[in-house]
Design a protein around this motif. Structure first.
Motif, PDB file in Angstrom:
ATOM      1  N   ASP A 158       1.013  -1.194  -0.124  1.00 38.35           N
ATOM      2  CA  ASP A 158       0.061  -0.038  -0.025  1.00 38.35           C
ATOM      3  C   ASP A 158       0.891   1.270  -0.135  1.00 38.35           C
TER       4      ASP A 158
ATOM      5  N   THR B  31      -6.015   2.586   3.588  1.00 37.68           N
ATOM      6  CA  THR B  31      -6.952   3.378   3.182  1.00 37.68           C
ATOM      7  C   THR B  31      -6.089   4.228   1.921  1.00 37.68           C
TER       8      THR B  31
ATOM      9  N   ALA C  70      -5.723   1.671  -1.054  1.00 39.88           N
ATOM     10  CA  ALA C  70      -7.206   1.518  -1.764  1.00 39.88           C
ATOM     11  C   ALA C  70      -7.434   2.771  -2.570  1.00 39.88           C
ATOM     12  N   ALA C  71      -7.129   3.947  -2.157  1.00 41.51           N
ATOM     13  CA  ALA C  71      -7.464   4.963  -3.001  1.00 41.51           C
ATOM     14  C   ALA C  71      -6.417   5.287  -3.939  1.00 41.51           C
TER      15      ALA C  71
ATOM     16  N   ILE D  30     -10.284   8.949  -1.855  1.00 40.21           N
ATOM     17  CA  ILE D  30     -10.647   8.225  -0.663  1.00 40.21           C
ATOM     18  C   ILE D  30     -12.263   8.127  -0.794  1.00 40.21           C
ATOM     19  N   LEU D  31     -12.934   9.007  -1.062  1.00 41.89           N
ATOM     20  CA  LEU D  31     -14.258   9.165  -1.140  1.00 41.89           C
ATOM     21  C   LEU D  31     -14.998   8.159  -2.273  1.00 41.89           C
TER      22      LEU D  31
ATOM     23  N   SER E 274     -13.474   5.669  -3.294  1.00 40.65           N
ATOM     24  CA  SER E 274     -12.962   4.170  -3.229  1.00 40.65           C
ATOM     25  C   SER E 274     -14.024   3.791  -2.077  1.00 40.65           C
ATOM     26  N   ARG E 275     -14.331   4.483  -1.214  1.00 47.91           N
ATOM     27  CA  ARG E 275     -15.103   3.950   0.130  1.00 47.91           C
ATOM     28  C   ARG E 275     -16.785   3.969  -0.225  1.00 47.91           C
ATOM     29  N   TYR E 276     -16.873   4.995  -0.803  1.00 44.92           N
ATOM     30  CA  TYR E 276     -18.608   5.233  -1.042  1.00 44.92           C
ATOM     31  C   TYR E 276     -19.050   4.901  -2.523  1.00 44.92           C
TER      32      TYR E 276
ATOM     33  N   GLU F 107     -16.734   3.246  -5.400  1.00 40.02           N
ATOM     34  CA  GLU F 107     -16.043   2.027  -5.946  1.00 40.02           C
ATOM     35  C   GLU F 107     -16.292   0.477  -5.369  1.00 40.02           C
ATOM     36  N   ARG F 108     -16.171   0.818  -4.085  1.00 37.10           N
ATOM     37  CA  ARG F 108     -16.475  -0.556  -3.110  1.00 37.10           C
ATOM     38  C   ARG F 108     -17.774  -1.093  -3.482  1.00 37.10           C
TER      39      ARG F 108
ATOM     40  N   ASP G 131     -18.932  -4.540  -4.746  1.00 37.40           N
ATOM     41  CA  ASP G 131     -19.443  -5.660  -4.076  1.00 37.40           C
ATOM     42  C   ASP G 131     -20.711  -5.967  -4.867  1.00 37.40           C
TER      43      ASP G 131
END
Length: 369
Positions: free
Chosen positions: A32, A300, A303-304, A347-348, A350-352, A354-355, A359
């Protein structure tokens, strides 16, 4: 059909240790960190060095005058690209172990495309709303870019930095051959040897189609990453270090002719040192010397990294161009603020975005056998 992937040794190991992750999902914090460092280097290279060349000028004056000595440092940030390829070789070999071809293809699709679609859309919107730096591509070209077909179809890219993604996709497809046959130690080493030999022979044959297939000039970075993963998994072995040494020698050869260095009179020595540092960093990782690195925020940032890479060029240029022409913010604070803002957006995303999208794709793909 489930493939048997029992590892087969090519010979006795001189140094054996159970350093490899036991499962494909094991996360290495050092990777990472390396991902983020590579992406940051590329972003600074573009925002500082490239931003003052050709028809793309976003600062008040030439970057060498605006940033002084930092311009020289940022000018070597392109080394982050080969580092990305090395990391990709390590990660793909790690995640492909014990997977069927179907599992491998699904994992690569979900990893590559959801973030691409989201960031491509953001990039196109930015270029549409603020076309003073980049012009949005036609809709047909946008559709081709959605599946990374801009380069083979000869249409404009949504973002020029996406050229690396086509190479990544070709690497995934090449490694699919190994997954289909069976991901064993012997098969992976044979793949690396054959790919290395084919890349060298391609220079003598002089056929563009062969160059495109074996990715001469970049294949050795993927091979080095694969070899480093095998060292991490199986321990030090002579054949693996020979693969690493050969890949390093090819990297030093090919980047002597890097077009950026050649056209801007940049010294060859710093890039050689930086590329060597990239090899040394993965060597430390493969030997287990970075296993204790466990700083949680690195996950984090890791992932971003992909969304950050996809967004930094067009969106970053447009943001700098707009702020420079409407405010009196200094260049260094502005560069810092834009970089931090892009990381925050990544980060946003990736988290809200992309992820959750990934899924849903995983659920949908697993629903079809």
């Amino acid at each position: 059909m489930t493939l048997t992937v029992t590892g087969v040794s090519l010979g006795p190991a001189r140094h054996v240790r159970p350093a490899a992750p036991a499962h494909p999902g094991t996360r290495l914090a050092a990777l990472d960190l390396f991902r983020f460092a590579a992406a940051l280097g590329v972003a600074l290279f573009h925002l500082v060095a490239v931003a003052g060349t050709g028809g793309v000028r976003i600062w008040d004056g030439p970057p060498v005058a605006v940033f002084g000595g930092f311009y020289r440092i940022a000018s070597y940030g392109w080394v982050g690209v080969p580092f990305f390829f090395m990391i990709s070789g390590f990660v793909i070999c790690m995640t492909a172990w014990d997977r069927t071809p179907g599992q491998y293809l699904r994992s690569r699709f979900v990893r590559l495309f959801p973030a691409l679609w989201v960031c491509m859309t953001i990039t196109t919107l930015v270029a549409t709303v603020y076309p003073r730096v980049f012009t949005p591509v036609p809709f047909r070209a946008f559709l081709a870019n959605m599946f990374l077909l801009a380069d083979p179809l000869g249409v404009p890219r949504v973002d020029d930095v996406y050229w690396t993604l086509w190479l990544e996709l070709k690497f995934y497809l090449l490694f699919l051959v190994v997954v289909w046959i069976g991901v064993t130690y012997r098969n992976v080493v044979a793949f690396c040897l054959l790919w290395s030999v084919a890349s060298v022979l391609a220079a003598e044959v002089g056929q563009p189609w062969l160059d495109a297939l074996v990715m001469r000039g970049n294949s050795h970075y993927f091979v080095a990453g694969i070899a480093f993963h095998l060292i991490h998994r199986r321990g030090s072995r002579p054949e693996l270090w020979l693969l690493v040494a050969f890949s390093w020698a090819l990297s030093i050869h090919y980047y002597e002719g890097n077009p950026w260095q050649a056209s801007h009179g940049m010294s060859y020595t710093p890039s050689s040192i930086l590329v060597t540092i990239c090899f040394a960093a993965l060597a430390l990782l493969s030997l287990g010397h970075l296993d204790r690195l466990r700083w949680r925020p690195l996950a984090t940032l890791g992932a971003a990294t992909y969304p950050f890479y996809l967004l930094h060029y067009v969106a970053g240029f447009a943001l700098v161009h707009f702020v420079v022409r409407h405010t009196a913010v200094g260049s260094v604070p502005l560069l810092t603020a834009v970089t931090v803002a892009l990381i925050g957006v990544a980060i946003l995303v990736s988290r809200y975005v992309e992820r959750p999208l990934a899924d849903r794709l995983i659920t949908a793909l697993h629903g079809r056998r």
